[in-house]
Motif scaffolding. Structure first.
Motif, PDB file in Angstrom:
ATOM      1  N   PHE A  58     -10.286  -3.529   1.046  1.00 37.13           N
ATOM      2  CA  PHE A  58      -8.846  -3.566   0.210  1.00 37.13           C
ATOM      3  C   PHE A  58      -7.586  -4.641  -0.111  1.00 37.13           C
ATOM      4  CE2 PHE A  58      -9.741   1.274   0.527  1.00 37.13           C
ATOM      5  CZ  PHE A  58      -9.987   1.365  -0.587  1.00 37.13           C
ATOM      6  N   LEU A 102       3.603  -1.184   3.651  1.00 35.03           N
ATOM      7  CA  LEU A 102       3.223  -0.108   3.917  1.00 35.03           C
ATOM      8  C   LEU A 102       4.846   0.779   3.198  1.00 35.03           C
ATOM      9  CD1 LEU A 102       1.490   1.711   7.568  1.00 35.03           C
ATOM     10  CD2 LEU A 102       0.682   0.047   4.980  1.00 35.03           C
ATOM     11  N   PHE A 112      -0.781  -6.387   3.981  1.00 30.63           N
ATOM     12  CA  PHE A 112      -0.405  -5.367   3.745  1.00 30.63           C
ATOM     13  C   PHE A 112       0.847  -4.491   4.116  1.00 30.63           C
ATOM     14  CE2 PHE A 112      -4.470  -4.028   2.293  1.00 30.63           C
ATOM     15  CZ  PHE A 112      -4.629  -3.824   0.664  1.00 30.63           C
ATOM     16  N   VAL A 148      -2.813   5.275  -0.835  1.00 33.60           N
ATOM     17  CA  VAL A 148      -3.653   6.119  -0.229  1.00 33.60           C
ATOM     18  C   VAL A 148      -3.347   7.903  -0.125  1.00 33.60           C
ATOM     19  CG1 VAL A 148      -4.538   6.328   2.327  1.00 33.60           C
ATOM     20  CG2 VAL A 148      -4.481   4.476   1.537  1.00 33.60           C
ATOM     21  N   ASP A 204      -0.499  -1.991  -5.873  1.00 35.29           N
ATOM     22  CA  ASP A 204      -1.568  -2.604  -5.276  1.00 35.29           C
ATOM     23  C   ASP A 204      -2.636  -1.394  -4.451  1.00 35.29           C
ATOM     24  OD1 ASP A 204      -1.067  -5.228  -5.753  1.00 35.29           O
ATOM     25  OD2 ASP A 204       0.626  -5.194  -4.264  1.00 35.29           O
ATOM     26  N   LEU A 205      -2.535  -0.684  -4.016  1.00 32.92           N
ATOM     27  CA  LEU A 205      -3.494  -0.098  -3.396  1.00 32.92           C
ATOM     28  C   LEU A 205      -2.362   1.390  -3.160  1.00 32.92           C
ATOM     29  CD1 LEU A 205      -5.866   1.410  -1.920  1.00 32.92           C
ATOM     30  CD2 LEU A 205      -4.770   0.132   0.269  1.00 32.92           C
ATOM     31  N   SER A 265      -8.220   3.299  -4.781  1.00 35.57           N
ATOM     32  CA  SER A 265      -7.904   3.759  -3.859  1.00 35.57           C
ATOM     33  C   SER A 265      -8.455   4.079  -2.750  1.00 35.57           C
ATOM     34  CB  SER A 265      -6.964   5.493  -4.618  1.00 35.57           C
ATOM     35  OG  SER A 265      -6.355   4.739  -5.867  1.00 35.57           O
ATOM     36  N   LEU A 294      -4.052  -1.806   7.462  1.00 33.75           N
ATOM     37  CA  LEU A 294      -3.521  -2.198   6.848  1.00 33.75           C
ATOM     38  C   LEU A 294      -2.700  -3.528   6.843  1.00 33.75           C
ATOM     39  CD1 LEU A 294      -3.186   1.130   5.131  1.00 33.75           C
ATOM     40  CD2 LEU A 294      -5.052  -0.692   4.612  1.00 33.75           C
ATOM     41  N   ALA A 327       0.975  -1.250   0.291  1.00 33.90           N
ATOM     42  CA  ALA A 327      -0.175   0.069   0.090  1.00 33.90           C
ATOM     43  C   ALA A 327       1.234   1.353  -0.063  1.00 33.90           C
ATOM     44  CB  ALA A 327      -1.007   0.149   1.367  1.00 33.90           C
TER      45      ALA A 327
END
Length: 335
Positions: A235, A36, A34, A54, A51-52, A88, A29, A11
């Motif tokens: 997510f 980070l 996830f 934020v 993948d994501l 997102s 997360l 993420a």
């Protein structure tokens, strides 16, 4: 033979101030599988394929300020991800950028800045959305808002206030949250100390705002933490992440029963229970140590509050569960 656990997913968390941090969203997360990649004002072209993504940050949207170039870069990034169907999350100013990426007009709020804890109300779509399963129609959240935006094309409006109606929306695989559930008491105090100009715009000193709103931020934590957990779980499902633990609630009070039984408050949402009898729990104490237990029931005793205390059978009869312990589970939330 057990299947291998899902591979960790990344993420990308884009902050607007290094001192803000991801707050309570970071642990949520990580619990959902996830890793980070946290940066400040540094969107990169390769983030389109992450993948994501934020985007988060506080902003009272001072109308005299010219938006910096990196804000436009983040808007374009979110627009590319929407077009590609990639998930997102926008929080605070990130929600404004996500709304703009979807085609909405973002502008200074005509009703002035909002800084403090105030209720939001769920729309009919919000009451039906799994993100808010078990929530009351009205609940308190922390606002730090000066800008607002028009209705987002193609989005479902999930939560609103009378002053600024567009508080939470879902568009495709993405969510925008205008208020700040990621902020706990410590982060709020840092925001207040580091945002003298923002605080002055609502006619208070930093000390006055902290004294007035600090206790309210603490009381709003149950909904805030659960919302962070729901977003992280959503997510994780979108990108195939998995494993980890799910946050349930932070223990405010404990009542000892016979044997190994304890009654833990505040418990879980009354309207839609998110655990079942027989589910295992891990109680993470403030010092980091753990107590394990099993849910044996739910007990309201005539209380009509928003949460139902949990009856838990501890593995160790002499274990202590002090206030501030976090109730966690590795099992999926039953919503």
């Amino acid at each position: 033979m057990n299947a291998p656990p899902p591979s960790p997913r990344t993420a990308v968390v884009l902050l607007h101030d290094e001192e803000e941090g991801p707050g309570q969203l970071g642990p949520a997360l990580r619990r959902s599988g996830f890793t980070l990649d946290v940066r400040s004002r540094e969107p990169r072209p390769e983030d389109t394929e992450a993948d994501l993504v934020v985007v988060m940050g506080k902003s009272l949207g001072h109308p005299a300020a010219e938006p910096p170039a990196w804000l436009e870069e983040e808007r374009r990034l979110l627009a590319r991800r929407l077009e590609a169907g990639r998930p997102s999350l926008g929080i605070g100013v990130g929600a404004e950028l996500l709304a703009a990426a979807a085609g909405a007009r973002v502008h200074p709020g005509e009703k002035g800045p909002v800084l403090g804890v105030h209720p939001v109300s769920l729309t009919m779509e919000g009451l039906a959305d799994p993100l808010f399963a078990g929530f009351e129609e009205f609940f308190d959240v922390l606002h730090w808002q000066g800008n607002t935006f028009d209705a987002v094309p193609g989005a479902q409006e999930l939560a609103s206030t009378a002053r600024y109606p567009h508080q939470v929306f879902r568009v495709g695989k993405s969510y925008g949250v205008q208020f700040h559930p990621e902020v706990d008491g410590g982060l709020f105090e840092r925001w207040v100390r580091g945002s003298q100009e923002d605080v002055g715009r609502v006619g208070l000193t930093a000390e006055e705002l902290q004294k007035r709103e600090g206790p309210r931020v603490a009381r709003a934590q149950q909904h805030a933490m659960l919302l962070m957990e729901r977003l992280a779980t959503f997510f994780a499902r979108q990108v195939g992440a998995g494993g980890g633990e799910r946050y349930l609630f932070t223990v405010d009070a404990i009542q000892r029963l016979q044997g190994r039984g304890v009654l833990l408050s505040p418990g879980i949402p009354r309207r839609t229970p998110i655990v079942r009898v027989g589910q295992t729990l891990s109680l993470k104490r403030p010092d980091g140590s753990r107590v394990e237990g099993t849910v044996r029931g739910m007990a309201s005793f005539g209380d009509t509050g928003a949460a139902i205390p949990l009856l838990v059978l501890l593995d160790s009869p002499d274990a202590e569960v002090p206030p501030g312990s976090e109730a966690l589970t590795t099992e999926p939330l039953t919503v």
